[in-house]
Scaffold this motif. Structure first.
Motif, short mmCIF file in Angstrom:
data_model
loop_
_atom_site.label_atom_id
_atom_site.label_comp_id
_atom_site.label_asym_id
_atom_site.label_seq_id
_atom_site.Cartn_x
_atom_site.Cartn_y
_atom_site.Cartn_z
N SER A 72 0.82 -1.21 0.00
CA SER A 72 0.00 0.00 0.00
C SER A 72 0.86 1.26 0.00
N GLY A 73 0.29 2.30 -0.61
CA GLY A 73 0.88 3.63 -0.57
C GLY A 73 -0.09 4.61 0.06
N ASP A 74 0.39 5.82 0.29
CA ASP A 74 -0.42 6.84 0.95
C ASP A 74 -1.00 7.78 -0.10
N ASN A 75 -2.33 7.92 -0.12
CA ASN A 75 -2.97 8.73 -1.16
C ASN A 75 -3.16 10.19 -0.77
N ARG A 76 -3.05 10.50 0.55
CA ARG A 76 -3.26 11.88 1.00
C ARG A 76 -2.23 12.22 2.08
N ALA A 77 -1.36 13.17 1.76
CA ALA A 77 -0.30 13.51 2.70
C ALA A 77 -0.81 14.31 3.88
N GLY A 78 -1.90 15.03 3.72
CA GLY A 78 -2.33 15.96 4.75
C GLY A 78 -3.31 15.43 5.76
N ASP A 79 -3.73 14.17 5.66
CA ASP A 79 -4.70 13.66 6.63
C ASP A 79 -3.98 13.08 7.84
N ASP A 80 -4.71 12.40 8.70
CA ASP A 80 -4.16 11.91 9.97
C ASP A 80 -3.69 10.46 9.89
N THR A 81 -3.70 9.87 8.71
CA THR A 81 -3.34 8.45 8.58
C THR A 81 -2.22 8.26 7.58
N HIS A 82 -1.21 7.52 7.99
CA HIS A 82 -0.09 7.15 7.12
C HIS A 82 -0.36 5.74 6.60
N LYS A 83 -0.37 5.57 5.27
CA LYS A 83 -0.79 4.31 4.67
C LYS A 83 0.30 3.61 3.87
N THR A 84 1.52 4.10 3.94
CA THR A 84 2.61 3.46 3.21
C THR A 84 3.13 2.26 3.98
N TYR A 85 3.16 1.11 3.35
CA TYR A 85 3.70 -0.10 3.97
C TYR A 85 5.16 0.11 4.32
N PHE A 86 5.56 -0.33 5.51
CA PHE A 86 6.90 -0.13 6.04
C PHE A 86 7.60 -1.48 6.13
N THR A 87 8.78 -1.61 5.52
CA THR A 87 9.46 -2.90 5.44
C THR A 87 10.43 -3.18 6.59
N ALA A 88 10.54 -2.27 7.55
CA ALA A 88 11.34 -2.47 8.77
C ALA A 88 12.82 -2.67 8.44
N LEU A 89 13.37 -3.88 8.65
CA LEU A 89 14.81 -4.14 8.50
C LEU A 89 15.02 -5.32 7.56
N PRO A 90 14.73 -5.15 6.27
CA PRO A 90 14.73 -6.28 5.35
C PRO A 90 16.12 -6.60 4.80
N SER A 91 16.17 -7.63 3.97
CA SER A 91 17.41 -7.99 3.28
C SER A 91 17.75 -6.95 2.21
#
Length: 464
Positions: free
Chosen positions: A319-338
């Motif tokens: 998922s990606g984030d469609n609205r930068a100015g709202d209160d929800t972050h929607k970009t998938y975060f991969t943490a500490l991958p290979s």
């Protein structure tokens, strides 16, 4: 090297690699050298103590990065390939260091009649590899297509380790693993001794072992809590002034997910299928975090034909984030991958991305494998950024990921890569890789000087 006595053994690993880069190039820009080569050398001597009740292991690491380009961090544009990233992290054209890679005690409770173990100290860790089946092809799929999507020690040349504990409860039908961890530095910087103390991880996985519920099938339920309060600023699609620093409002991300892997005899060969999915929630500084990622793969290998051809179709989307100015972050975060497991030419990563590709694997000899991948890459959401990076590699400073605006475009491009691996024996193997990326509209936004990229590497590994 080798067995010293009944309980004590010396171990070692020697790695050498040579890379040639002809990366995308921004224009106009300064320090935009995109065409260079570099060398990497790594040695890991260790000593292993193995008794019926306890296992102890200590391993040192020497790593050297040589011939790094001092003019491949473009302004604007950033590092042009991994050589520029290595120089930026180490501020030297020849960077090397010696540090403690692993040092742990693993208490084996089986001798006491309890089906489990407890590992404490510094060690390598890979999500998805909580246990191995012993079946080579099945375990190979796990290593290549399941493991290290969230937590990995295999990060380009330097790698990373984890400080903490890993507790295992293992039964014939299932494996339960729980771990509390802090990562070390590594990845781009050769200063791998230092722990990143402001990142705290808790990981747990319940794996139904192969054949336990269905023949040739394994399933796993996993959970990761990622808590990051480093002295740095996160990267997302908000203006920089709207992004709080993590030491003021940290990231606290929960990831829950599943995978299902099956390998079945079918006709004159074997069929395989994989489903993997993850959902995330929590706090992204002062925003709520809600994101997801899915992968679906299927393949068939003709084991009775010359070269045993194996054709696989793979699809991944996050998922990606469609609205930068709202209160929800929607970009998938991969943490500490290979570093290179899922992007062998790492100009992209698994955040806000869609990767549809075909894979062909052939084995001209029992010790030789050729893999050809044909990728079509695009952004999941064109209102979000085009992300790159391999995750946090230092205790402060860089966030670990970078992002560029897409300007309303979604086409990242195509990638063709070929890897050739030859295993000479149990100790020695070597590998050749070539990748070519055709930049799409997203890439062309910020690489006007050269809109395609090439990378070649040749390396060998000796284990004893």
């Amino acid at each position: 090297m080798g067995q010293i006595n009944k309980y004590l053994r010396m171990t070692g690993e020697l790695y050498g690699g040579y890379e040639v880069w002809d990366f995308f190039r921004p224009s106009p820009a300064i320090n935009n050298n995109n065409d260079y080569d570099l060398w990497a050398v790594r040695a890991r001597p260790g000593i292993l103590l193995n008794t019926p009740h306890i296992e102890g292991f200590a391993q040192a690491q020497y790593v050297g990065l040589y011939g790094l380009p001092n003019d491949a961090v473009a302004s604007p544009g950033g590092p042009l390939g991994l050589g520029g990233a290595y120089f930026l992290a180490n501020q030297s054209t020849n960077a090397s260091n010696i540090f403690l890679k692993q040092a742990y005690l693993n208490f084996k409770f089986q001798a006491l009649g309890l089906p489990g173990s407890l590992k404490i100290g510094r060690f390598e860790f890979m999500d998805g590899m909580e246990y191995i089946t012993g079946a080579g092809k099945f375990d190979g799929l796990k290593r290549a297509r399941i493991s290290q999507r969230l937590l990995a020690s295999n990060v380009v040349h330097v790698g990373r380790s984890f400080d903490g504990f890993a507790a295992v409860y293992d039964r014939p039908g299932f494996n339960l693993t729980a771990a509390g961890l802090r990562p070390t530095q590594g990845g781009f910087t050769v200063q791998g001794q230092k722990e990143i103390g402001d990142i705290n991880l808790f990981y747990a996985a319940l794996t139904s072992k192969k054949d336990a519920l269905l023949p040739g099938t394994e399933s796993r339920l996993f959970y990761l809590n990622y808590d990051d309060k480093r002295n740095t600023q996160p990267v997302d699609n908000r203006p920089a002034a709207d992004r709080p620093r993590l030491d003021n409002q940290n990231l606290n991300i929960h990831t829950i997910g599943v995978h299902l892997l099956t390998l079945q005899p079918l006709g004159s060969g074997s069929a395989d299928a994989l489903l993997w999915g993850a959902y995330q929630f929590g706090d992204w500084t002062n925003q709520d975090h809600q994101a997801w990622a899915v992968a679906a793969e299927a393949g068939y290998q003709w084991t009775d034909l010359p070269f045993q051809p194996w054709l696989r179709a793979l699809y991944y989307r996050s998922s990606g984030d469609n609205r930068a100015g709202d209160d929800t972050h929607k970009t998938y975060f991969t943490a500490l991958p290979s570093g290179r497991a899922y992007a062998k030419l790492p100009f992209y990563n698994l955040m806000n991305s869609q990767d549809a590709f075909l894979q062909v694997i052939v084995s001209p000899t029992p010790k030789t494998k050729v893999i050809i991948d044909l990728h079509h890459l695009s952004l999941s959401n064109k209102n979000d950024l085009f992300y790159s990076g391999l995750g946090p590699t230092s205790s402060s400073g860089a966030f670990g990921y970078s992002g560029r605006p897409s300007n309303g475009r979604s086409e990242i491009g195509q990638l063709v890569d070929i890897s050739f691996t030859h295993t000479l024996n149990k100790q020695l193997s070597w590998r050749f890789y070539y990748g070519h990326a055709f930049g799409g509209d997203v890439v062309k936004n910020f690489y006007q000087g050269k809109k395609d990229a090439d990378m070649v590497y040749l390396d060998f590994t000796l284990v004893f």
